[in-house]
Design a protein around this motif. Structure first.
Motif, PDB file in Angstrom:
ATOM      1  N   CYS A 271      -5.877   6.129 -11.460  1.00 46.71           N
ATOM      2  CA  CYS A 271      -6.797   6.848 -10.580  1.00 46.71           C
ATOM      3  C   CYS A 271      -6.028   7.489  -9.413  1.00 46.71           C
ATOM      4  CB  CYS A 271      -7.812   5.837 -10.054  1.00 46.71           C
ATOM      5  SG  CYS A 271      -8.887   6.491  -8.802  1.00 46.71           S
ATOM      6  N   VAL A 272      -6.355   8.733  -9.125  1.00 45.08           N
ATOM      7  CA  VAL A 272      -5.800   9.418  -7.952  1.00 45.08           C
ATOM      8  C   VAL A 272      -6.943   9.548  -6.942  1.00 45.08           C
ATOM      9  CG1 VAL A 272      -4.944  11.649  -7.120  1.00 45.08           C
ATOM     10  CG2 VAL A 272      -3.963  10.620  -9.184  1.00 45.08           C
ATOM     11  N   GLU A 273      -6.665   9.159  -5.705  1.00 48.63           N
ATOM     12  CA  GLU A 273      -7.738   9.082  -4.707  1.00 48.63           C
ATOM     13  C   GLU A 273      -7.421   9.985  -3.514  1.00 48.63           C
ATOM     14  OE1 GLU A 273      -9.454   4.938  -3.756  1.00 48.63           O
ATOM     15  OE2 GLU A 273      -8.388   5.578  -1.963  1.00 48.63           O
ATOM     16  N   ARG A 274      -8.305  10.970  -3.293  1.00 49.88           N
ATOM     17  CA  ARG A 274      -8.053  11.941  -2.218  1.00 49.88           C
ATOM     18  C   ARG A 274      -9.071  11.730  -1.099  1.00 49.88           C
ATOM     19  NH1 ARG A 274      -8.333  18.040  -4.136  1.00 49.88           N
ATOM     20  NH2 ARG A 274     -10.559  17.598  -4.238  1.00 49.88           N
ATOM     21  N   PRO A 275      -8.592  11.510   0.133  1.00 46.75           N
ATOM     22  CA  PRO A 275      -9.560  11.320   1.231  1.00 46.75           C
ATOM     23  C   PRO A 275     -10.331  12.605   1.524  1.00 46.75           C
ATOM     24  CG  PRO A 275      -7.309  11.339   2.079  1.00 46.75           C
ATOM     25  CD  PRO A 275      -7.197  11.465   0.587  1.00 46.75           C
ATOM     26  N   ALA A 276     -11.509  12.459   2.129  1.00 47.11           N
ATOM     27  CA  ALA A 276     -12.314  13.646   2.458  1.00 47.11           C
ATOM     28  C   ALA A 276     -11.511  14.551   3.388  1.00 47.11           C
ATOM     29  CB  ALA A 276     -13.608  13.207   3.117  1.00 47.11           C
ATOM     30  N   CYS A 277     -10.739  13.938   4.281  1.00 41.22           N
ATOM     31  CA  CYS A 277      -9.906  14.724   5.189  1.00 41.22           C
ATOM     32  C   CYS A 277      -8.446  14.472   4.832  1.00 41.22           C
ATOM     33  CB  CYS A 277     -10.179  14.300   6.630  1.00 41.22           C
ATOM     34  SG  CYS A 277      -9.024  15.067   7.763  1.00 41.22           S
ATOM     35  N   ILE A 278      -7.752  15.527   4.388  1.00 40.57           N
ATOM     36  CA  ILE A 278      -6.359  15.305   3.959  1.00 40.57           C
ATOM     37  C   ILE A 278      -5.356  15.447   5.114  1.00 40.57           C
ATOM     38  CG2 ILE A 278      -6.685  15.885   1.515  1.00 40.57           C
ATOM     39  CD1 ILE A 278      -5.417  18.632   2.217  1.00 40.57           C
ATOM     40  N   GLU A 279      -5.892  15.557   6.339  1.00 42.87           N
ATOM     41  CA  GLU A 279      -5.006  15.694   7.516  1.00 42.87           C
ATOM     42  C   GLU A 279      -4.483  14.339   7.958  1.00 42.87           C
ATOM     43  OE1 GLU A 279      -3.983  18.409   8.492  1.00 42.87           O
ATOM     44  OE2 GLU A 279      -5.411  19.844   7.685  1.00 42.87           O
TER      45      GLU A 279
ATOM     46  N   MET B 184       0.852  -1.204   0.000  1.00 49.94           N
ATOM     47  CA  MET B 184       0.000   0.000   0.000  1.00 49.94           C
ATOM     48  C   MET B 184       0.888   1.255   0.000  1.00 49.94           C
ATOM     49  SD  MET B 184      -2.954  -1.201   2.619  1.00 49.94           S
ATOM     50  CE  MET B 184      -4.243  -0.087   2.076  1.00 49.94           C
ATOM     51  N   ALA B 185       0.501   2.257  -0.804  1.00 49.51           N
ATOM     52  CA  ALA B 185       1.352   3.444  -0.966  1.00 49.51           C
ATOM     53  C   ALA B 185       0.537   4.723  -0.936  1.00 49.51           C
ATOM     54  CB  ALA B 185       2.099   3.352  -2.299  1.00 49.51           C
ATOM     55  N   LYS B 186       1.208   5.808  -0.583  1.00 51.68           N
ATOM     56  CA  LYS B 186       0.585   7.141  -0.615  1.00 51.68           C
ATOM     57  C   LYS B 186       1.598   8.182  -1.085  1.00 51.68           C
ATOM     58  CE  LYS B 186       3.016   9.118   2.615  1.00 51.68           C
ATOM     59  NZ  LYS B 186       3.626  10.405   2.719  1.00 51.68           N
ATOM     60  N   ASN B 187       1.090   9.308  -1.580  1.00 50.58           N
ATOM     61  CA  ASN B 187       1.966  10.428  -1.928  1.00 50.58           C
ATOM     62  C   ASN B 187       1.457  11.677  -1.211  1.00 50.58           C
ATOM     63  OD1 ASN B 187       4.116  11.666  -3.273  1.00 50.58           O
ATOM     64  ND2 ASN B 187       2.864  12.268  -5.019  1.00 50.58           N
TER      65      ASN B 187
ATOM     66  N   GLY C 242     -16.024  10.391   5.967  1.00 53.91           N
ATOM     67  CA  GLY C 242     -16.283  10.984   4.636  1.00 53.91           C
ATOM     68  C   GLY C 242     -15.890  10.060   3.500  1.00 53.91           C
ATOM     69  N   LYS C 243     -16.207  10.511   2.290  1.00 54.58           N
ATOM     70  CA  LYS C 243     -15.981   9.688   1.107  1.00 54.58           C
ATOM     71  C   LYS C 243     -14.746  10.184   0.362  1.00 54.58           C
ATOM     72  CE  LYS C 243     -19.083   8.457  -2.609  1.00 54.58           C
ATOM     73  NZ  LYS C 243     -18.235   7.512  -3.189  1.00 54.58           N
ATOM     74  N   ARG C 244     -13.981   9.264  -0.188  1.00 54.20           N
ATOM     75  CA  ARG C 244     -12.801   9.668  -0.965  1.00 54.20           C
ATOM     76  C   ARG C 244     -13.216  10.209  -2.323  1.00 54.20           C
ATOM     77  NH1 ARG C 244      -7.430   7.185   0.406  1.00 54.20           N
ATOM     78  NH2 ARG C 244      -7.627   6.829   2.619  1.00 54.20           N
TER      79      ARG C 244
ATOM     80  N   LEU D 195      -3.343   5.888  -6.786  1.00 56.12           N
ATOM     81  CA  LEU D 195      -2.431   6.672  -5.944  1.00 56.12           C
ATOM     82  C   LEU D 195      -3.241   7.407  -4.881  1.00 56.12           C
ATOM     83  CD1 LEU D 195       0.504   7.580  -5.501  1.00 56.12           C
ATOM     84  CD2 LEU D 195       0.011   9.549  -6.965  1.00 56.12           C
ATOM     85  N   LYS D 196      -2.982   7.074  -3.611  1.00 58.44           N
ATOM     86  CA  LYS D 196      -3.644   7.774  -2.495  1.00 58.44           C
ATOM     87  C   LYS D 196      -2.850   9.042  -2.213  1.00 58.44           C
ATOM     88  CE  LYS D 196      -4.837   3.438  -0.195  1.00 58.44           C
ATOM     89  NZ  LYS D 196      -6.243   3.368   0.053  1.00 58.44           N
TER      90      LYS D 196
END
Ligand SMILES: Nc1ncnc2c1ncn2[C@@H]1O[C@H](COP(=O)(O)OP(=O)(O)O)[C@@H](O)[C@H]1O
Ligand SMILES: O=P(O)(O)OC[C@H](O)CO
Length: 498
Positions: free
Chosen positions: A429-437, A260-263, A464-466, A406-407
């Motif tokens: 696909c780029v996936e952004r969480p509802a809360c980026i904190e 699992m990865a994130k940027n 929240g929804k991504r 990509l999260k």
């Protein structure tokens, strides 16, 4: 009053923040304070460690002034911090002997060159998973000991202490009683053997750093000390979690399993992939690093580091005065259909993954008389996406897998133009969480798990929804732009100042 909250302190490169979480993983309040960046010489970046501490005191004090919040309502504290940034202080006076040398700073480049010339690179690479680049703390410590008059003698006498920002904050929060760092932060110093999980005596000898300066290494999740009641909490609150901010974001994104990865798009961009209990070696310029230590179990990560990302947007804002707020960059970028052939290579402090070129400097290519401010801003934003693509390709190669989604997180991930462009040039696909904190979340989760606030990571629910961004550009168009970007990077690297 029940202790129903976890306080996360996110001490980032540009600002300090305090965030209050409840058991539902909701953020109830955020307080934030920017602090001064110093650029004393070209390529150098410094901060005042006392100002960093004051900014943390200020955001915590503001938090405690919020309705319903008090020391008694907080179960414990988690800390995430800008990594590698180096502070050395005198244990007697409690004051730093030099400014904090920021991770971006290049002032120890000559030390790195000398160590390479003496043939030490492979030893450092093998033991620490890192490279001989001024990015990491070890050569910054040596630089301070070499340059501050009397420092080396004081260090030999045991009067000086070294810490990254986690260590410095815990020292201050505990009134000078606790001198610790966690394994994720230790793994960024160039001094820690990541397989043996302890300070490496051979590397310390090469850098001439006395071991008495070093903090004790502790787990990322676990109580390592308590705040002094008289400092400002009025309570002895447990400091129960800490991690380097990028590892905290990996945890906060829920990347708990291998693969699992994130940027994260903050001051720089940092892509991390969880590799589980295996320290994967890179052949493509990635770093092997420690993700966290929890309950005696260590997980590793592969990391690609981009030195200048959101700070290029800050440069447009503060240096070139192109707009007043970073989010304005999105409106400007959307006013034009492309960059009119312009490429900005923001190598202000050299290049990290995959090039590791400390001497490269920023450059702009493709300028014509038709280039407007909008094109320039758009090209700067796009550079964040191109640099992240370079890292992702290296990561796919080293890990031998393809990353389907990509999260993302971090301040600049708020920019939807940038996220769409990132998806376009990656073709995924780029996936952004509802809360980026997610950085603060990771710190809160590490602390909350240690305190039994949450029983296990599955108990922590994402709010929240991504939001997803899917590729809209044709593959040919994306490939052409990426080819031009690669040429721009090559050209920038040819230019060298004496
Ligand atoms: N909407 C935006 N578009 C582009 N860049 C942004 C935006 N919002 C913030 N930034 C950039 O993101 C950075 C702040 O993000 P943050 O994650 O708080 O960074 P850090 O933890 O490194 O201090 C700043 O460099 C800022 O210029
Ligand atoms: O402060 P950030 O979020 O830009 O993170 C900085 C990194 O930890 C540097 O390695």
């Amino acid at each position: 009053m029940p202790a129903d909250h976890i306080l996360a302190i996110d001490q980032g490169t540009t600002s300090s923040r305090a965030l209050l979480f409840n058991r539902e993983n909701e953020i109830l309040h955020i307080t934030q304070k920017e602090f001064t960046q110093y650029f004393p010489e070209p390529g150098w970046v410094e901060q005042d460690a006392m100002e960093i501490w004051s900014s943390v005191q200020a955001v915590v004090a503001e938090m405690l002034g919020k309705p319903g919040v008090s020391g008694a309502s907080i179960a414990g504290i988690g800390i995430a911090n800008q990594r590698e940034t180096t502070v050395i202080w005198d244990r007697n006076t409690q004051r730093p002997i030099y400014n904090a040398i920021v991770w971006q700073s290049r002032q120890s480049a000559a030390i790195c060159e000398e160590l390479k010339a003496r043939g030490h690179e492979s030893l450092f690479r093998e033991r620490t998973g890192l490279l001989l680049d001024p990015y990491f703390s070890g050569t910054k410590v040596k630089w301070i000991l070499d340059h501050v008059p009397g420092a080396r003698e004081k260090a030999r006498r045991g009067d000086l202490l070294f810490g990254t920002i986690d260590t410095w904050l815990i020292w201050k929060l505990t009134g000078g009683k606790v001198h610790v760092t966690d394994l994720s932060n230790a793994s960024r110093t160039l001094l820690c053997n990541i397989r043996e999980k302890k300070w490496d005596r051979d590397l310390l000898d090469i850098l001439d750093i006395p071991s008495s300066m070093l903090p004790k290494i502790v787990p990322s999740s676990g109580v390592c000390g308590h705040t002094l009641p008289e400092t400002f909490f009025g309570h002895m609150l447990p400091i129960a979690g800490m991690a380097g901010d990028q590892q905290a974001a990996l945890f906060g994104q829920g990347c708990h399993a291998p693969g699992m990865a994130k940027n994260t798009y903050g001051t720089g961009c940092f892509m991390l992939m969880n590799t589980g209990e295996k320290a994967v070696e890179s052949t493509s310029g990635l770093l092997t690093t420690i993700a966290w230590e929890i309950s005696g179990r260590v997980q590793y990560a592969l990391e690609g580091s981009v030195f200048v990302a959101g700070s290029a947007i800050q440069w447009l804002r503060d240096g070139l005065r192109m707009f007043r707020n970073a989010p304005d960059s999105e409106n400007y970028a959307r006013k034009v259909k492309d960059t009119a052939g312009v490429y900005v290579v923001p190598a202000f402090v050299g290049l990290g993954t995959p090039h590791w070129d400390a001497k490269a400097r920023g450059a702009v290519f493709g300028l014509t008389r038709g280039c407007s401010k909008e094109h320039f801003i758009r090209a700067t934003l796009e550079s964040l996406a191109y640099q992240s693509r370079d890292v992702l390709l290296a990561m796919e190669k080293d890990a031998g897998i393809s990353i389907p989604v990509l999260k993302v997180d971090g301040g600049a991930a708020e920019n939807s133009f940038l996220m769409q462009f990132q998806s376009d040039i990656l073709g995924i696909c780029v996936e952004r969480p509802a809360c980026i904190e997610t950085t603060a979340m990771g710190a809160a989760h590490l602390a909350g798990l240690a305190l039994g606030f949450w029983k296990n990571p599955e108990d922590i629910h994402e709010q929240g929804k991504r939001q997803t961004f899917l590729p809209q550009m044709t593959e040919e168009d994306a490939a052409r732009r990426c080819r031009e970007w690669e040429k721009a990077v090559q050209a920038a690297r040819i230019f060298r100042q004496d």
